[in-house]
Structure formats: C-alpha cells, structure tokens
Scaffold this active site. Structure first.
Site, PDB file in Angstrom:
ATOM      1  N   TYR A 165       0.828  -1.219   0.000  1.00 30.82           N
ATOM      2  CA  TYR A 165       0.000   0.000   0.000  1.00 30.82           C
ATOM      3  C   TYR A 165       0.859   1.264   0.000  1.00 30.82           C
ATOM      4  O   TYR A 165       0.459   2.292   0.559  1.00 30.82           O
ATOM      5  CB  TYR A 165      -0.946  -0.012   1.206  1.00 30.82           C
ATOM      6  CG  TYR A 165      -2.091  -1.000   1.066  1.00 30.82           C
ATOM      7  CD1 TYR A 165      -2.883  -1.048  -0.084  1.00 30.82           C
ATOM      8  CD2 TYR A 165      -2.407  -1.880   2.103  1.00 30.82           C
ATOM      9  CE1 TYR A 165      -3.935  -1.955  -0.207  1.00 30.82           C
ATOM     10  CE2 TYR A 165      -3.472  -2.790   1.985  1.00 30.82           C
ATOM     11  CZ  TYR A 165      -4.222  -2.809   0.830  1.00 30.82           C
ATOM     12  OH  TYR A 165      -5.272  -3.703   0.711  1.00 30.82           O
TER      13      TYR A 165
ATOM     14  N   GLU B 228       3.418  -7.456  -7.706  1.00 27.11           N
ATOM     15  CA  GLU B 228       2.706  -8.010  -6.548  1.00 27.11           C
ATOM     16  C   GLU B 228       2.898  -9.524  -6.442  1.00 27.11           C
ATOM     17  O   GLU B 228       3.000 -10.063  -5.337  1.00 27.11           O
ATOM     18  CB  GLU B 228       1.221  -7.635  -6.629  1.00 27.11           C
ATOM     19  CG  GLU B 228       1.032  -6.126  -6.449  1.00 27.11           C
ATOM     20  CD  GLU B 228      -0.397  -5.638  -6.621  1.00 27.11           C
ATOM     21  OE1 GLU B 228      -1.294  -6.445  -6.962  1.00 27.11           O
ATOM     22  OE2 GLU B 228      -0.619  -4.429  -6.394  1.00 27.11           O
TER      23      GLU B 228
END
Ligand code: DAT
Ligand code: MG
Length: 147
Positions: free
Chosen positions: A49, A126
C-alpha cells in the site's frame, strides 16, 4: 494467458467467504497457480500500500489488514487482470453491483473482501511480493477431470 495477484482480506477470512470467492474465480475459468495463508507484516503492507501511506485512513487499513491472516492467490487466465477486477467490482462495496464479489459480500471502501492487481505491470510486482519463485506453479492439465 496472464497471471494476477488476489488477496482475500480479513473480512473474507473472518466471514468464511474464502470458498465462495475462490469458487467464483474457478467457475470463471481461472487456474490457481499459487495459494497461501499468512499474517501480513507491517513491512509487507507498507510495500503493498505504498501509494496510500500518506492517506489519513492508512493506520486503520493497516489494523484491518492485520486483524486476521490473509490468503494470497495467483490466478491465471486470459486477460486475467481485467476479468478478475470485473468479477470483484469497484473498490467501494456500496457502489458495487450485486453479483460482484464486493457487491455481494463487501461492507464499504476499506472492508471490501478482496484485493486484485490493477495492471499487468503491478501484477508482476505483486506476484513477486507475495510468492517466492518456487511457490508459483506451471503444471500440465492432461489428467481427466469431471466436466
Ligand atoms: P482497489 O483495492 O480497488 O485497487 P485502491 O488501490 O484505490 O482500490 O485502494 C486500495 C485499498 O485501500 C482498498 O481496497 C481499501 C483501501 N482504501 C482505499 N480508499 C479508501 C478510503 N477512502 N478509506 C478507507 N480505505 C480505503
Ligand atoms: Mg489498488
């Protein structure tokens, strides 16, 4: 075929929706290349994040994401990033249509059941963040399966 990264968030795990959500992805034709459950560390969340660290809601997001273990999935299929995002619906569960994962099971913009990569470029980043190379599988599917 592309691979995208999905995280089943604490509200999904605590609400016992893991099977239902995985079922939707499998029924849409996605193949699971990787799956693992783990407790997200503060360091991992700061990477994942990074674009949200300065937002006022970040501390609450961090607490939420550490409230139970999460489940990471690597899902392979044609146009995987876009198709998975369509299946889950928009970020704000309240604006998500019924029939989408967030529309059916999410509560709001933060408690929204699932994360999914938003581009092939971010999917690659990711997937590396959540899976070691040996944890992502390519396997033949020649064995007979019930249609
Ligand atoms: P998405 O998860 O649809 O890619 P995003 O990348 O904009 O959405 O945001 C990532 C996560 O951050 C989101 O799933 C929940 C949290 N978030 C975003 N906006 C928020 C807000 N206004 N309040 C609380 N949490 C928020
Ligand atoms: Mg995002």
């Amino acid at each position: 075929m592309d691979t995208t990264l999905v995280l089943l968030k604490p509200d999904c795990v605590a609400g016992r929706k893991v099977g239902e959500v995985v079922k939707r992805f499998e029924e849409a034709g996605f193949q699971i290349r990787g799956a693992k459950m783990f407790a997200a560390s503060a360091e991992l969340l700061k990477g994942h994040y990074a674009h949200l660290i300065d937002k006022p809601f970040f501390p609450e997001l961090e607490v939420f994401m550490q409230s139970t273990p999460v489940v990471a999935l690597a899902l392979a299929g044609d146009n995987a990033v876009e198709r998975v995002r369509t299946i889950i619906g928009p970020t704000d569960s309240k604006k998500a249509d019924k029939g989408t994962v967030r529309g059916d099971f999410g509560v709001d913009v933060m408690v929204n059941i699932v994360h999914a990569s938003d581009s092939n470029e971010n999917a690659a980043i990711e997937l590396k963040r959540f899976f070691a190379p040996g944890e992502l599988f390519d396997y033949a599917m020649g064995y007979r399966t019930k249609p």
